[in-house]
Design an enzyme around this catalytic site. Structure first.
Site, PDB file in Angstrom:
ATOM      1  N   SER A 114      37.240  33.110  44.329  1.00  0.00           N
ATOM      2  CA  SER A 114      36.438  31.925  44.469  1.00  0.00           C
ATOM      3  C   SER A 114      35.806  30.644  44.972  1.00  0.00           C
ATOM      4  O   SER A 114      35.550  30.912  46.643  1.00  0.00           O
ATOM      5  CB  SER A 114      38.614  31.185  44.130  1.00  0.00           C
ATOM      6  OG  SER A 114      38.177  30.013  43.864  1.00  0.00           O
ATOM      7  N   TYR A 170      45.784  29.484  48.145  1.00  0.00           N
ATOM      8  CA  TYR A 170      44.792  29.887  47.349  1.00  0.00           C
ATOM      9  C   TYR A 170      43.061  29.601  47.800  1.00  0.00           C
ATOM     10  O   TYR A 170      43.145  31.095  48.358  1.00  0.00           O
ATOM     11  CB  TYR A 170      44.681  29.617  46.363  1.00  0.00           C
ATOM     12  CG  TYR A 170      44.320  30.089  45.072  1.00  0.00           C
ATOM     13  CD1 TYR A 170      44.130  31.866  44.403  1.00  0.00           C
ATOM     14  CD2 TYR A 170      42.704  29.906  45.339  1.00  0.00           C
ATOM     15  CE1 TYR A 170      43.402  31.988  43.505  1.00  0.00           C
ATOM     16  CE2 TYR A 170      42.242  29.901  43.951  1.00  0.00           C
ATOM     17  CZ  TYR A 170      42.034  30.864  42.594  1.00  0.00           C
ATOM     18  OH  TYR A 170      41.343  31.571  42.212  1.00  0.00           O
ATOM     19  N   LYS A 203      40.828  33.029  49.816  1.00  0.00           N
ATOM     20  CA  LYS A 203      40.230  33.107  48.788  1.00  0.00           C
ATOM     21  C   LYS A 203      38.441  33.210  50.397  1.00  0.00           C
ATOM     22  O   LYS A 203      37.764  33.775  50.277  1.00  0.00           O
ATOM     23  CB  LYS A 203      39.869  32.536  47.450  1.00  0.00           C
ATOM     24  CG  LYS A 203      40.917  32.339  46.847  1.00  0.00           C
ATOM     25  CD  LYS A 203      40.134  33.382  46.127  1.00  0.00           C
ATOM     26  CE  LYS A 203      40.643  34.570  45.421  1.00  0.00           C
ATOM     27  NZ  LYS A 203      40.775  35.808  44.564  1.00  0.00           N
ATOM     28  N   THR A 219      41.453  31.621  31.488  1.00  0.00           N
ATOM     29  CA  THR A 219      42.556  32.428  31.520  1.00  0.00           C
ATOM     30  C   THR A 219      43.868  31.987  31.299  1.00  0.00           C
ATOM     31  O   THR A 219      43.829  31.261  31.863  1.00  0.00           O
ATOM     32  CB  THR A 219      42.163  34.045  32.905  1.00  0.00           C
ATOM     33  OG1 THR A 219      42.369  32.591  34.071  1.00  0.00           O
ATOM     34  CG2 THR A 219      40.296  34.116  33.308  1.00  0.00           C
TER      35      THR A 219
HETATM   36  N1  LIG Z   1      39.625  31.732  36.023  1.00  0.00           N
HETATM   37  C1  LIG Z   1      39.063  31.490  36.949  1.00  0.00           C
HETATM   38  O1  LIG Z   1      38.595  30.502  36.667  1.00  0.00           O
HETATM   39  C2  LIG Z   1      38.792  31.836  38.007  1.00  0.00           C
HETATM   40  C3  LIG Z   1      37.948  31.471  39.052  1.00  0.00           C
HETATM   41  C4  LIG Z   1      38.133  31.103  40.701  1.00  0.00           C
HETATM   42  C5  LIG Z   1      38.735  32.795  41.030  1.00  0.00           C
HETATM   43  N2  LIG Z   1      39.139  33.308  40.410  1.00  0.00           N
HETATM   44  C6  LIG Z   1      39.895  34.794  40.766  1.00  0.00           C
HETATM   45  O2  LIG Z   1      39.187  35.419  39.333  1.00  0.00           O
HETATM   46  C7  LIG Z   1      41.313  36.968  39.959  1.00  0.00           C
HETATM   47  C8  LIG Z   1      41.243  37.031  38.619  1.00  0.00           C
HETATM   48  O3  LIG Z   1      41.880  35.759  37.929  1.00  0.00           O
HETATM   49  P1  LIG Z   1      42.419  35.140  36.543  1.00  0.00           P
HETATM   50  O4  LIG Z   1      42.360  33.644  36.366  1.00  0.00           O
HETATM   51  O5  LIG Z   1      42.424  35.882  35.384  1.00  0.00           O
HETATM   52  O6  LIG Z   1      44.120  35.420  36.494  1.00  0.00           O
HETATM   53  P2  LIG Z   1      45.237  35.504  35.858  1.00  0.00           P
HETATM   54  O7  LIG Z   1      44.339  35.563  34.191  1.00  0.00           O
HETATM   55  O8  LIG Z   1      46.404  34.984  36.664  1.00  0.00           O
HETATM   56  O9  LIG Z   1      45.204  37.944  35.888  1.00  0.00           O
HETATM   57  C9  LIG Z   1      45.697  37.439  37.557  1.00  0.00           C
HETATM   58  C10 LIG Z   1      45.745  39.001  37.316  1.00  0.00           C
HETATM   59  O10 LIG Z   1      46.102  39.804  38.584  1.00  0.00           O
HETATM   60  C11 LIG Z   1      47.143  40.226  38.134  1.00  0.00           C
HETATM   61  N3  LIG Z   1      48.770  40.761  40.070  1.00  0.00           N
HETATM   62  C12 LIG Z   1      48.778  39.094  40.156  1.00  0.00           C
HETATM   63  N4  LIG Z   1      49.401  39.675  41.635  1.00  0.00           N
HETATM   64  C13 LIG Z   1      48.986  41.359  41.318  1.00  0.00           C
HETATM   65  C14 LIG Z   1      49.472  42.021  42.476  1.00  0.00           C
HETATM   66  N5  LIG Z   1      50.825  41.597  43.148  1.00  0.00           N
HETATM   67  N6  LIG Z   1      48.915  43.059  42.112  1.00  0.00           N
HETATM   68  C15 LIG Z   1      48.701  43.418  41.289  1.00  0.00           C
HETATM   69  N7  LIG Z   1      48.319  42.973  40.323  1.00  0.00           N
HETATM   70  C16 LIG Z   1      48.252  41.840  40.336  1.00  0.00           C
HETATM   71  C17 LIG Z   1      48.412  40.241  37.137  1.00  0.00           C
HETATM   72  O11 LIG Z   1      48.857  41.006  36.306  1.00  0.00           O
HETATM   73  P3  LIG Z   1      50.564  41.371  36.510  1.00  0.00           P
HETATM   74  O12 LIG Z   1      50.515  39.251  36.124  1.00  0.00           O
HETATM   75  O13 LIG Z   1      50.379  41.878  34.976  1.00  0.00           O
HETATM   76  O14 LIG Z   1      50.746  41.788  37.879  1.00  0.00           O
HETATM   77  C18 LIG Z   1      46.685  39.539  36.202  1.00  0.00           C
HETATM   78  O15 LIG Z   1      46.315  40.382  35.920  1.00  0.00           O
HETATM   79  C19 LIG Z   1      41.646  36.408  40.742  1.00  0.00           C
HETATM   80  O16 LIG Z   1      41.903  37.153  41.995  1.00  0.00           O
HETATM   81  C20 LIG Z   1      40.989  34.828  40.961  1.00  0.00           C
HETATM   82  O17 LIG Z   1      41.740  33.989  41.904  1.00  0.00           O
HETATM   83  C21 LIG Z   1      39.638  32.670  38.463  1.00  0.00           C
END
Ligand SMILES: NC(=O)c1ccc[n+]([C@@H]2O[C@H](COP(=O)([O-])OP(=O)(O)OC[C@H]3O[C@@H](n4cnc5c(N)ncnc54)[C@H](OP(=O)(O)O)[C@@H]3O)[C@@H](O)[C@H]2O)c1
Length: 328
Positions: A178, A204, A208, A239
């Site tokens: 991130s 978080y 990261k 998301t």
């Molecule tokens: N969206 C953004 O703008 C953004 C920005 C910077 C970084 N990121 C990074 O992108 C990645 C995905 O983020 P997102 O926004 O898509 O988040 P999200 O919508 O909350 O999705 C997170 C995913 O991780 C899974 N998860 C959580 N804990 C887990 C565990 N212990 N074991 C296996 N699966 C697990 C969840 O599935 P279940 O709950 O079904 O297990 C879900 O599928 C993350 O690493 C986040 O830090 C996102």
């Protein structure tokens, strides 16, 4: 298109401004000069494991990889959510090869066992995309006693990567980190965030930052197996994680957020591109980015060694090659 000087300057300015680069404007403009898409069918017959793929960026990445022909393996903590994710992917791509696995990456023992079972099931693995992420509102520890973001973003991925090391020979590791990492230093003294008031966003962002450091360490350690390792950040993407964990931020940036596919784009590209991109890089919108915006707060070699020793001690995963001459 080749990145010419003017495009390079505009890209740099967008990155520095944060809002322009991280929002949906980022890919909308940058796709005019960023590197070519991976070839059609680039991943036909190749297995790719995406953690945290029951929704959000993980599911979008799995969709992009499936479109390139990969056999995609989706992990998550909940069988029902995974099944819904598989159905939604198949409703868009009926001929995709999709398998789901319930696997909680924050549980280190279960992750080691999952890696063993997976290695017995799959002949070889082209790539693992470490995408699973959490932003807990208060300090939470796993049953094994680790702070949850540390276990999910750092320790679990370490166990998984090394559990799959033989299967991954000649392949790739991609870490979804991130831009929040820019705001934190490497917390080598207190990786479990045991000291001081706990803030979920700080935990978080600290973990990261650890992922960025870990990417470089893995790149060095896994090079002897021909495994390349890169990290990327998605910018700001729409998301469930963003709307649920950061509702105020999501409301403020609603019109600016990129869609999940654009957020996942660089992870898909890093997994599939045939371009020579080396190893150990940090990427955003298909371009290598600095890991620090300013020279202050850069981790010292001693802090990095201490962090590496901590990760190895907590996971019990020995590195095969010694990457520090002094032997951390
Ligand atoms: N969206 C953004 O703008 C953004 C920005 C910077 C970084 N990121 C990074 O992108 C990645 C995905 O983020 P997102 O926004 O898509 O988040 P999200 O919508 O909350 O999705 C997170 C995913 O991780 C899974 N998860 C959580 N804990 C887990 C565990 N212990 N074991 C296996 N699966 C697990 C969840 O599935 P279940 O709950 O079904 O297990 C879900 O599928 C993350 O690493 C986040 O830090 C996102």
């Amino acid at each position: 298109m080749v990145l010419n000087e003017a495009a390079g300057a505009l890209d740099w300015m967008m990155d520095k401004s944060v809002v322009l680069g991280y929002s949906k404007l980022g890919p909308a403009l940058r796709r005019a000069w960023w590197p070519a898409d991976p070839a059609v069918g680039a991943l036909v017959g190749r297995h790719v494991l995406v953690t945290g793929a029951s929704g959000g960026l993980g599911l979008a990445a799995a969709g992009g990889l499936a479109r390139l022909g990969a056999v995609v393996h989706l992990t998550g903590r909940d069988a029902g959510r995974l099944e819904r994710a598989r159905s939604s992917l198949l409703s868009e791509q009926p001929h995709a090869h999709v398998r789901v696995h319930v696997a909680d990456v924050s549980d280190l023992a279960a992750t080691a066992s999952f890696a063993r079972d997976f290695a017995a099931e799959v002949p070889s693995l082209h790539a693992v995309v470490h995408n699973a992420g959490v932003l807990p509102p208060k300090r939470t520890t796993t049953a094994e006693g680790h702070e949850l973001t540390l276990a999910t973003h750092v320790l679990g991925p370490h166990v998984l990567t090394y559990g799959l090391r033989d299967l991954l020979a000649g392949g790739r590791v991609v870490v979804v980190t991130s831009g929040g990492a820019y705001g934190q230093r490497l917390a080598a003294d207190d990786p479990e965030y045991a000291v001081g008031d706990y803030f979920g966003v700080t935990a978080y962002a600290r973990t990261k930052r650890m992922q960025l450091v870990l990417t470089r360490l893995w790149a060095r350690d896994l090079a002897s197996d021909g495994i390349t390792v890169h990290s990327m950040h998605p910018g700001w993407a729409d998301t469930p994680g963003v709307t649920e964990s950061l509702p105020r931020f999501a409301a403020l940036t609603r019109r600016l957020l990129r869609d999940a596919e654009a957020g996942a784009d660089t992870a898909v590209w890093l997994t599939a591109t045939a371009d020579a991109i080396g190893t150990g890089g940090f990427w955003h919108d298909r371009r290598r980015r600095p890991t620090h915006y300013a020279p202050v707060g850069i981790e010292t070699p001693e802090q990095v060694e201490r962090f590496w020793a901590f990760v190895r001690a907590q996971t019990g995963v020995p590195a095969r090659d010694e990457i520090f001459p002094s032997g951390a």
